[in-house]
Design an enzyme around this catalytic site. Structure first.
Site, PDB file in Angstrom:
ATOM      1  N   CYS A  53      30.779  63.999  41.585  1.00  0.00           N
ATOM      2  CA  CYS A  53      30.625  62.541  41.722  1.00  0.00           C
ATOM      3  C   CYS A  53      30.969  61.811  40.429  1.00  0.00           C
ATOM      4  O   CYS A  53      31.116  60.593  40.427  1.00  0.00           O
ATOM      5  CB  CYS A  53      29.213  62.188  42.169  1.00  0.00           C
ATOM      6  SG  CYS A  53      27.953  62.630  40.970  1.00  0.00           S
ATOM      7  N   ASP A  71      29.061  61.352  37.886  1.00  0.00           N
ATOM      8  CA  ASP A  71      27.919  60.698  37.260  1.00  0.00           C
ATOM      9  C   ASP A  71      27.451  61.466  36.023  1.00  0.00           C
ATOM     10  O   ASP A  71      27.538  62.687  35.974  1.00  0.00           O
ATOM     11  CB  ASP A  71      26.767  60.569  38.267  1.00  0.00           C
ATOM     12  CG  ASP A  71      27.118  59.603  39.384  1.00  0.00           C
ATOM     13  OD1 ASP A  71      28.181  58.967  39.285  1.00  0.00           O
ATOM     14  OD2 ASP A  71      26.346  59.489  40.338  1.00  0.00           O
ATOM     15  N   CYS A 108      24.743  56.830  40.194  1.00  0.00           N
ATOM     16  CA  CYS A 108      24.285  56.177  41.418  1.00  0.00           C
ATOM     17  C   CYS A 108      22.819  55.779  41.311  1.00  0.00           C
ATOM     18  O   CYS A 108      22.115  56.175  40.379  1.00  0.00           O
ATOM     19  CB  CYS A 108      24.467  57.134  42.585  1.00  0.00           C
ATOM     20  SG  CYS A 108      23.287  58.487  42.534  1.00  0.00           S
ATOM     21  N   CYS A 145      21.373  64.466  42.756  1.00  0.00           N
ATOM     22  CA  CYS A 145      21.141  63.448  41.721  1.00  0.00           C
ATOM     23  C   CYS A 145      19.884  63.799  40.924  1.00  0.00           C
ATOM     24  O   CYS A 145      19.833  63.587  39.713  1.00  0.00           O
ATOM     25  CB  CYS A 145      20.996  62.067  42.359  1.00  0.00           C
ATOM     26  SG  CYS A 145      22.246  61.729  43.616  1.00  0.00           S
TER      27      CYS A 145
HETATM   28 FE1  FES Z   1      26.232  61.629  41.654  1.00  0.00          FE
HETATM   29 FE2  FES Z   1      24.012  60.595  42.539  1.00  0.00          FE
HETATM   30  S1  FES Z   1      25.932  60.557  43.520  1.00  0.00           S
HETATM   31  S2  FES Z   1      24.307  61.697  40.728  1.00  0.00           S
END
Ligand code: FES
Length: 143
Positions: A35, A37, A60, A104
Protein backbone atom coordinates in the site's frame (compact mmCIF):
# COMPACT_ATOMS: atom_id res chain seq x y z
CA UNK A 1 -22.80 -1.96 11.06
CA UNK A 2 -20.36 0.80 10.24
CA UNK A 3 -17.11 -0.30 8.64
CA UNK A 4 -15.05 1.45 11.33
CA UNK A 5 -15.68 1.44 15.07
CA UNK A 6 -16.22 4.67 16.98
CA UNK A 7 -12.84 4.16 18.64
CA UNK A 8 -11.11 3.95 15.25
CA UNK A 9 -12.89 7.10 14.10
CA UNK A 10 -11.95 8.91 17.32
CA UNK A 11 -8.26 8.01 17.02
CA UNK A 12 -8.26 8.79 13.31
CA UNK A 13 -9.86 12.21 13.70
CA UNK A 14 -8.07 13.07 16.99
CA UNK A 15 -4.82 11.10 16.89
CA UNK A 16 -2.78 11.06 20.11
CA UNK A 17 1.00 11.49 20.20
CA UNK A 18 1.43 12.85 16.69
CA UNK A 19 4.81 14.41 15.96
CA UNK A 20 8.45 13.63 16.47
CA UNK A 21 11.00 13.68 19.28
CA UNK A 22 14.15 15.49 18.31
CA UNK A 23 16.48 13.75 20.76
CA UNK A 24 14.73 10.39 20.61
CA UNK A 25 16.55 7.39 22.10
CA UNK A 26 15.09 5.03 19.52
CA UNK A 27 13.47 5.56 16.13
CA UNK A 28 11.75 2.92 14.05
CA UNK A 29 10.35 3.20 10.56
CA UNK A 30 8.46 0.57 8.67
CA UNK A 31 6.53 0.55 5.46
CA UNK A 32 4.15 -1.72 3.69
CA UNK A 33 5.41 -2.32 0.19
CA UNK A 34 1.97 -3.05 -1.13
CA UNK A 35 0.00 0.00 0.00
CA UNK A 36 3.04 2.27 0.28
CA UNK A 37 2.11 3.47 3.76
CA UNK A 38 4.92 4.43 6.14
CA UNK A 39 4.98 4.69 9.91
CA UNK A 40 7.71 6.20 12.06
CA UNK A 41 7.87 5.88 15.86
CA UNK A 42 10.07 7.93 18.20
CA UNK A 43 10.82 6.78 21.75
CA UNK A 44 12.23 8.61 24.72
CA UNK A 45 13.53 6.03 27.17
CA UNK A 46 14.67 6.36 30.78
CA UNK A 47 15.62 3.36 32.92
CA UNK A 48 14.01 0.97 30.45
CA UNK A 49 10.73 2.89 30.61
CA UNK A 50 9.08 4.64 27.70
CA UNK A 51 8.69 8.14 29.08
CA UNK A 52 7.52 9.64 25.80
CA UNK A 53 6.47 8.41 22.38
CA UNK A 54 5.46 10.15 19.18
CA UNK A 55 4.57 9.00 15.70
CA UNK A 56 4.47 10.22 12.13
CA UNK A 57 2.35 8.14 9.80
CA UNK A 58 1.92 8.63 6.11
CA UNK A 59 -0.90 6.28 5.51
CA UNK A 60 -4.51 5.32 5.67
CA UNK A 61 -6.95 6.10 8.46
CA UNK A 62 -6.54 2.66 10.03
CA UNK A 63 -2.76 3.11 10.12
CA UNK A 64 -3.17 6.48 11.82
CA UNK A 65 -5.68 5.11 14.33
CA UNK A 66 -3.39 2.11 14.97
CA UNK A 67 -0.37 4.38 15.56
CA UNK A 68 -2.37 6.57 17.91
CA UNK A 69 -3.72 3.64 19.92
CA UNK A 70 -0.41 1.74 19.97
CA UNK A 71 1.51 4.78 21.25
CA UNK A 72 -1.09 5.26 24.00
CA UNK A 73 -0.70 1.59 24.96
CA UNK A 74 3.09 1.76 25.42
CA UNK A 75 3.44 5.23 26.94
CA UNK A 76 4.82 5.01 30.49
CA UNK A 77 5.38 1.27 30.11
CA UNK A 78 8.61 -0.74 30.37
CA UNK A 79 10.29 -1.74 27.11
CA UNK A 80 9.59 -5.39 27.87
CA UNK A 81 5.86 -4.66 27.75
CA UNK A 82 6.12 -2.61 24.56
CA UNK A 83 7.82 -5.57 22.91
CA UNK A 84 4.87 -7.77 23.82
CA UNK A 85 2.35 -5.50 22.13
CA UNK A 86 0.79 -7.36 19.23
CA UNK A 87 -1.10 -5.95 16.29
CA UNK A 88 -4.04 -8.04 17.48
CA UNK A 89 -4.07 -6.24 20.83
CA UNK A 90 -3.98 -2.88 19.03
CA UNK A 91 -6.87 -3.90 16.77
CA UNK A 92 -8.84 -5.16 19.78
CA UNK A 93 -8.25 -1.90 21.65
CA UNK A 94 -9.66 -0.13 18.59
CA UNK A 95 -12.80 -2.30 18.90
CA UNK A 96 -11.75 -4.15 15.77
CA UNK A 97 -10.55 -3.39 12.27
CA UNK A 98 -12.01 -4.72 9.04
CA UNK A 99 -10.13 -7.85 7.91
CA UNK A 100 -8.55 -6.12 4.94
CA UNK A 101 -7.25 -3.42 7.30
CA UNK A 102 -5.54 -5.69 9.82
CA UNK A 103 -2.21 -5.16 8.07
CA UNK A 104 -2.38 -1.50 9.10
CA UNK A 105 -2.13 -2.53 12.77
CA UNK A 106 0.85 -4.74 11.88
CA UNK A 107 2.73 -1.57 10.91
CA UNK A 108 2.27 -0.25 14.47
CA UNK A 109 3.60 -3.42 16.09
CA UNK A 110 6.58 -3.52 13.77
CA UNK A 111 7.42 0.19 14.04
CA UNK A 112 7.50 -0.05 17.84
CA UNK A 113 9.71 -3.13 17.73
CA UNK A 114 12.00 -1.47 15.26
CA UNK A 115 12.32 1.64 17.51
CA UNK A 116 13.18 -0.52 20.54
CA UNK A 117 15.71 -2.44 18.47
CA UNK A 118 17.26 0.87 17.37
CA UNK A 119 17.59 1.86 21.05
CA UNK A 120 19.27 -1.46 21.89
CA UNK A 121 21.60 -1.18 18.88
CA UNK A 122 22.59 2.41 19.66
CA UNK A 123 23.45 1.51 23.23
CA UNK A 124 25.10 -1.83 22.56
CA UNK A 125 22.48 -3.61 24.66
CA UNK A 126 22.24 -7.35 24.10
CA UNK A 127 18.82 -8.65 23.07
CA UNK A 128 17.08 -11.70 21.81
CA UNK A 129 17.04 -11.28 18.02
CA UNK A 130 14.10 -13.64 17.62
CA UNK A 131 11.91 -11.00 19.29
CA UNK A 132 12.24 -8.78 16.26
CA UNK A 133 10.94 -9.26 12.75
CA UNK A 134 13.64 -9.86 10.22
CA UNK A 135 12.99 -7.12 7.69
CA UNK A 136 14.72 -8.92 4.84
CA UNK A 137 12.43 -11.90 5.07
CA UNK A 138 9.38 -10.41 6.68
CA UNK A 139 6.37 -11.83 4.88
CA UNK A 140 4.43 -8.68 5.69
CA UNK A 141 6.23 -6.52 3.14
CA UNK A 142 5.89 -9.13 0.44
CA UNK A 143 2.29 -10.03 0.99
FE1 FES B 1 -1.65 0.52 4.14
FE2 FES B 1 -3.52 0.87 5.92
S1 FES B 1 -3.80 0.60 3.80
S2 FES B 1 -1.41 0.74 6.25
Amino acid sequence: MALYSEVVMDHFTHPRNVGFIEDADGVGQVGNAKCGDIMKIYLKIENDMIVDVKFETFGCGSAIASSSMATEMIKGKPLSEALKLTNKAVAEALSGLPAHKMHCSVLAEEAIKSAVKDYYDRNGIEYDHTQFPDCENCAHCHE
